[in-house]
Design a protein around this motif. Structure first.
Motif, short mmCIF file in Angstrom:
data_model
loop_
_atom_site.label_atom_id
_atom_site.label_comp_id
_atom_site.label_asym_id
_atom_site.label_seq_id
_atom_site.Cartn_x
_atom_site.Cartn_y
_atom_site.Cartn_z
N ALA A 1 13.81 8.40 -8.07
CA ALA A 1 12.51 8.53 -8.72
C ALA A 1 12.55 9.61 -9.77
N TYR B 1 17.64 -0.25 -1.01
CA TYR B 1 18.05 -1.61 -0.66
C TYR B 1 19.38 -1.96 -1.27
N VAL B 2 19.62 -1.48 -2.49
CA VAL B 2 20.93 -1.74 -3.10
C VAL B 2 22.03 -1.06 -2.28
N ASP C 1 14.03 6.73 -12.77
CA ASP C 1 12.77 6.14 -13.23
C ASP C 1 12.53 6.29 -14.71
N MET D 1 21.88 -0.40 0.77
CA MET D 1 21.97 -1.12 2.03
C MET D 1 22.86 -2.34 1.89
N GLU E 1 15.99 8.08 -2.52
CA GLU E 1 14.70 7.68 -3.09
C GLU E 1 14.21 8.71 -4.07
N ASN E 2 14.24 9.97 -3.63
CA ASN E 2 13.69 11.01 -4.48
C ASN E 2 14.52 11.23 -5.74
N LEU F 1 8.79 -1.21 7.08
CA LEU F 1 9.82 -1.81 6.24
C LEU F 1 10.93 -0.83 5.89
N LYS F 2 10.59 0.48 5.89
CA LYS F 2 11.58 1.47 5.53
C LYS F 2 12.66 1.60 6.59
N GLY G 1 10.54 2.98 -14.28
CA GLY G 1 9.78 3.06 -13.05
C GLY G 1 10.22 2.09 -11.97
N GLY G 2 9.92 2.44 -10.75
CA GLY G 2 10.10 1.51 -9.65
C GLY G 2 11.46 1.49 -9.01
N THR G 3 12.38 2.34 -9.47
CA THR G 3 13.71 2.28 -8.87
C THR G 3 13.71 2.83 -7.47
N LYS G 4 12.69 3.58 -7.16
CA LYS G 4 12.67 4.26 -5.87
C LYS G 4 12.78 3.28 -4.70
N ASP G 5 12.10 2.17 -4.83
CA ASP G 5 12.11 1.21 -3.74
C ASP G 5 13.42 0.45 -3.72
N PHE G 6 13.92 0.21 -4.89
CA PHE G 6 15.08 -0.60 -5.17
C PHE G 6 16.34 0.04 -4.62
#
Lengths: 297, 354, 411
Positions: free
Chosen positions: A257, A274-275, A261, A277, A253-254, A225-226, A266-271
């Protein structure tokens, strides 16, 4: 709050893991560049390669180099077979057909791999030390460094390949306009097969690196997915773009995080990737290094 | 002989515009309707529950087919709109105690609004890029629901909802829910049938076939593309609400990326751009795991050892599922719908061969 | 039309083939078991479910319960909710007297149904912690430590390891960013207030294959005295590697039950890498239990090799535990009814009579009654040491009064 040392370490982590992402994205880009096909099963390819290596090392007790060699050959054969059986009949069909075909393939691989290799998690031990290289505040795990170097090596190799070698130029011609390439005497089908074979090699080594990092089982496919933020940011058909896109995603990502975060919980790393993108899709859909497609009516 | 299309004279506009102008079509639909009404009285509860799942899936598949099959916009985020609809309805039902005939449209409308927003990139990008944008939409919506307790109802991100009440009676058993779901499924089917015959439907098909040409002849593709996303998401929202009422709980983990892919598989196997195809696809994908499991349970012991069966069945199911998708794509790109049409055209001239 | 024909054929074939299922006199007691062997948690299901089946086979080889054989009907639902609902209906059709649910969203989706149909369902080690309250959820039985009990257990363990007091200390909570991961937070907040420690949470978004930044943040900026992790899938092994890499001692890390298996240690690079790592378990770990030896003997007497799943003792033993508790509930039901013609209602009451049943230490001293469906919230901590899991504590339950209060109010 702004801690230079912390940020630097985050950046190094980001660079290393980003290059690992690039390793997977390279397989995707190779296929798209040469055959215009979108491979939604890239993560499963990496998983399959990991299973082959782990299977050879653990079940058959083979030495390391033999396991890797079998994996590479296996993935190349798999790429050839795939192109012949599944993708050739789908040439010229709407894009959703190819997307769904690779999604179907991903499902088949996810069912078949644990069936043949067993669902236990196995680890791949690389013949390099496990102790991280430590200097100052930086600790670099050897697996990630090896993966990063592998990415850069592929970058160099493939850039040379596509610019200078005969096969590479022929592949670019095929990607540009299949009919004209055929008219010039290039065997388009053979180059499709070669492209998938090359993607197989990249997947094999990617599977090796990621399998050593994460352990080999069916979850390894999730890494697929990455790929999408990486290739959208870098450009779907650009090798350099895969590397740069990976770097951007890893670093963002880092940093997210590390800094966002605590603010959001928390959880912005995945977000965050995609934003980015989506922003890239709105502003410049073909990515930083991608080729601009001109719509012809 | 059976399927005669000539010789029927229509004398009113209404007769000409009817959904089923041919008598045989009318008879077929009447028989199917009768069977659907009689079936739950004769089938065991388990089979009714399976049909219920198929009914809900049909609504979702129809929605996705409107977007992907009729308008040509690829979307991998269908399940996210279902969860939007589900949570909207659940929140309304629990916080404001609204009955289902208010929460259902509300859930659908909320999903339509979100769908229109996610569809905005479709004006700039298409094909793979749009697919990836919708994928991003799916993940972002999941993330949002997960992280905003006001929407998700707390840490567990699930909201318990009471079963729908009709005229004071709560619909609890599979038998009762069957009628509830059947009503909405039929509504969705009839709605879609009429939608694709209308002006809007024709605009969608024009956009799918060649959107630049459509724009040239005066179709506002901006408006219609957003409309397609909105309608498709409305269907998805309704599907989510139906799931919620069927299960009694709204939980975003039911509507993940894997679910989106399942619905895509439904319409591809069933046939893009056809309503019957959506129904076929929904039936096929829902029943496939069950059929494989039944087959393996009863005849698998002849082929494989007993201890391995439990491990073999599920993996084999995945392999069959993916394999069938690929098989349909390679051999019969227009899906089950095309197979059905082949049968129908055979009977059109039966007993002659052409 | 065509769709209906195939449905009729399917129905006919199914009815024909399954005609052995229904009978009047109970020679067979049917249990419905859900499993995930092909979905996101397959690394658990592939080992847990064989453990379940092996215990049932052991019981059957000794004559079953009250003369009736136990038939465990397993259906894999790929961790999808509609499939779980369909499998539940199928189990109901087969006359299952209890359902072994698998998966948190599935438990949530089936709760209302189970209550309406009066069939007991178990959700060991997952599901909603509030379900431990038997008054509010009469037909859901966690039968093993819920995430709340695990949280309390982890804090108690940290407290013991840090010298008996947590006042002024810092604890980091590294968790998987989904509802299950977030569920223990209310317990942590309440305990932080009571015990006086500072807690900071670090979320790992799915799929959790990379958490370098979080580990760095923990080790270099927050510098906690203890780390509690609650991760699933591939992320526990990644957490071990990352924490080790940033130099945080693994002997100050305790993981919840799903980050605690041999597979996680293996994927992290082996026992040498994970040395010192603590993990909470809700079933005993290792092969040194009488019931496991009996199962091995059963296999040997049938001339079959030991199943390879037994080597993954963490998950396999959990399967055995679940089966054992199920069978015990059925035994209680048969005893109370005086015969094997039991209904699901009887089994539910049978669950609520479970007391003092410990299978040689594999099962904690559960005590399930009509108010406490969890059995006490027993946990045991094991440590990765010298190439295997070594018992670090005995069975204990932590902060029972606080948990009871939260269950009564929060539910």
């Amino acid at each position: 709050m702004f801690d230079w040392e912390f940020t630097l370490v985050l950046l190094t982590n980001g660079v290393l893991i980003g290059l690992m992402y690039s390793l997977i994205a390279l397989g995707f880009v190779l296929v798209y560049k040469a055959t215009d096909a979108i491979n939604f099963a890239q993560g499963e390819f990496v998983m399959l390669a990991g299973f082959i290596v782990a299977g050879m090392l653990v079940l058959a007790g083979a030495p390391f180099w033999l396991g890797v060699a079998v994996a590479v050959l296996g993935m190349v054969a798999f790429g050839f077979g795939l192109e012949r059986v599944v993708l050739r009949p789908l040439i010229g069909r709407p894009i959703i057909a190819v997307i769904m075909a690779t999604i179907g393939l991903a499902t088949v691989l996810r069912g078949a791999a644990p069936l043949f290799f067993g669902a236990e998690t196995r680890s791949i031990t690389l013949p390099i030390s496990d102790e991280p290289f430590a200097f100052g505040p930086f600790t670099l795990p050897p697996v990630q460094v090896a993966g990063a170097l592998l990415s850069l090596a592929f970058l160099a190799a493939f850039t040379w390949f596509f610019l200078k070698s005969r096969m590479g130029v022929a592949m670019r011609a095929v990607a540009d306009n299949q009919q004209v390439a055929m008219a010039m005497g290039i065997n388009v089908e053979r180059y499709f097969a070669i492209a998938w074979g090359m993607a197989g090699i990249v997947s094999a080594l990617g599977g090796l690196a990621w399998g050593a990092l994460l352990g080999v089982d069916v979850h390894l496919a999730l890494i697929g997915l990455k790929v999408f933020p990486v290739v959208i940011l870098g450009g779907l058909d650009s090798i350099v773009g895969a590397i740069v896109g990976g770097l951007i995603v890893g670093v963002v990502e880092n940093l997210a995080a590390g800094y966002l975060d605590p603010l959001v919980g928390g959880g912005t790393k995945d977000f965050a990737p995609y934003v980015l993108m989506i922003l890239m899709l709105m502003i410049r859909p073909y990515g930083i290094f991608g080729k601009r497609r001109i719509e012809r009516i | 002989m059976f399927h005669r299309e000539s010789g029927y004279y229509k004398t009113t506009y209404a007769a000409d515009m009817a959904l089923y102008p041919l008598p045989i079509a009318r008879w077929t639909v009447a028989v199917i309707a009768l069977l659907m009404c009689l079936a739950p009285f004769f089938l065991h509860e388990y089979y009714i529950s399976v049909i219920n799942l198929v009914l809900v899936a049909t609504v979702g598949a129809l929605g996705l087919n409107i977007l992907v099959g009729y308008t040509g916009q690829i979307s991998i985020g269908h399940a996210a709109f279902m969860s939007v609809g589900a949570y909207t309805a659940a929140n309304l039902a629990v916080r404001m105690d609204l009955p289902f005939w208010v929460t259902l449209p509300a859930g659908g409308l909320m999903a339509a609004a979100v769908g229109a927003v996610v569809g905005i990139p479709s004006l700039r990008i298409r094909g793979l890029y749009l697919a990836i944008a919708t994928l991003a939409g799916q993940l972002i919506i999941e993330w949002t629901i997960n992280h905003v307790p006001w929407i998700s109802g707390g840490v567990q991100a699930s909201i318990e909802v009471a079963r729908p009440t009709l005229f004071g009676a709560q619909l609890k058993t599979q038998f009762q829910l069957y009628w509830f779901l059947l009503f909405f499924a039929v509504l969705a089917i009839v709605g879609t049938l009429n939608l694709v015959r209308s002006r809007v439907g024709r605009a969608f098909i024009a956009i799918r076939d060649h959107d630049i040409a459509a724009e040239i002849i005066g179709i506002n593709i901006f408006r219609y593309k957003l409309f397609a996303f909105a309608i498709s998401s409305f269907y998805a929202g309704v599907t989510g609400v139906l799931y919620t009422y069927y299960l009694g709980i709204a939980n975003y983990e039911q509507f993940t990326l894997i679910t989106s892919v399942d619905y895509l598989a439904m319409i591809i196997i069933g046939g893009l751009g056809s309503i019957l195809g959506s129904i076929f696809g929904a039936i096929f994908v829902t029943l496939l795991p069950i059929v494989i499991r039944l087959g393996m349970e009863n005849w698998g012991s002849f082929l494989f050892g007993n201890a391995d069966i439990n491990n073999l069945i599920p993996n084999l199911r995945l392999i069959c599922f993916g394999g069938l998708i690929i098989l349909f794509l390679v051999l019969e790109p227009e899906g089950l719908n095309r197979l059905w049409r082949n049968i129908r055209s055979y009977f059109r001239v039966w007993p002659f061969s052409y | 039309m065509r769709s209906f024909k195939s449905l009729a054929v399917l129905a006919g074939a199914a009815a024909l083939a399954l005609s052995t299922a229904a009978f009047a006199q109970k020679k067979e007691i049917v249990i419905g078991l859900q499993c995930d062997r092909t979905g996101p948690t397959q690394t658990v299901g592939v080992f847990l479910c064989p453990g379940y089946h092996d215990y049932i086979a052991l019981v059957n080889s000794k004559g079953g319960v009250g003369g009736a054989m136990i038939k465990a009907l397993e259906i894999d639902h790929e961790y999808k909710v509609p499939s779980a609902v369909e499998s539940y209906e199928r189990h109901k059709k087969e006359g299952a007297v209890l359902i072994g649910i698998y998966g948190t969203p599935q438990t949530l989706a089936l709760t209302q149904r189970l209550t309406e149909d009066k069939i007991a369902g178990t959700s060991p080690g997952f599901g909603a912690a509030a379900a431990a309250n038997g008054d509010r959820y009469p037909y859901i039985f966690p039968i093993a430590a819920t995430y709340w009990s695990q949280a309390a257990g982890a804090v108690q363990f940290a407290k013991d390891k840090l010298g008996g007091s947590l006042k002024g200390k810092k604890i980091a909570y590294l968790f998987y960013d989904n509802p299950a991961g977030k569920e223990p937070m209310p317990v942590f907040e309440a305990l932080a207030k009571e015990e006086g420690f500072q807690m900071r949470t670090f979320a790992v978004p799915p799929p959790g294959v990379e958490m370098g930044a979080q580990a760095l943040d923990i080790a270099q900026r927050f510098k906690p005295d203890f780390v509690i992790t609650h991760l699933f899938g591939r992320s526990p092994s990644v957490s071990i590697k990352e924490l080790k890499r940033v130099g945080y001692p693994l002997s100050k890390v305790v993981s919840f039950v799903w980050g605690a298996s041999e597979a996680d240690v293996e994927a992290a690079g082996g026992w040498a890498v994970a040395e010192g790592y603590y993990a909470i378990q809700f079933a005993g770990v290792g092969s040194d239990y009488p019931v496991l030896k009996e199962i091995a003997a059963m296999y040997k007497s049938q001339g079959k090799p030991l199943p390879k799943e037994m080597a993954s003792t963490v998950f396999y033993n959990r399967g055995v535990l679940i089966a054992a508790v199920h069978v015990e509930a059925i035994r209680n039901a048969v005893k109370a009814k005086g015969g094997t013609n039991i209904t699901s209602q009887d089994v539910k009451l049978g669950f609520e009579k479970i007391k003092g049943f410990s299978l040689g230490g594999l099962v904690p001293p559960l005590e399930i009654n009509n108010v406490d469906h969890e059995g006490g919230g027993w946990v045991q901590v094991f440590q990765a040491k010298g190439g295997k899991w070594v018992k670090a504590t005995e069975w204990f339950k932590a902060y029972p009064t606080l948990l009871k209060k939260m269950l009564a109010s929060g539910a």
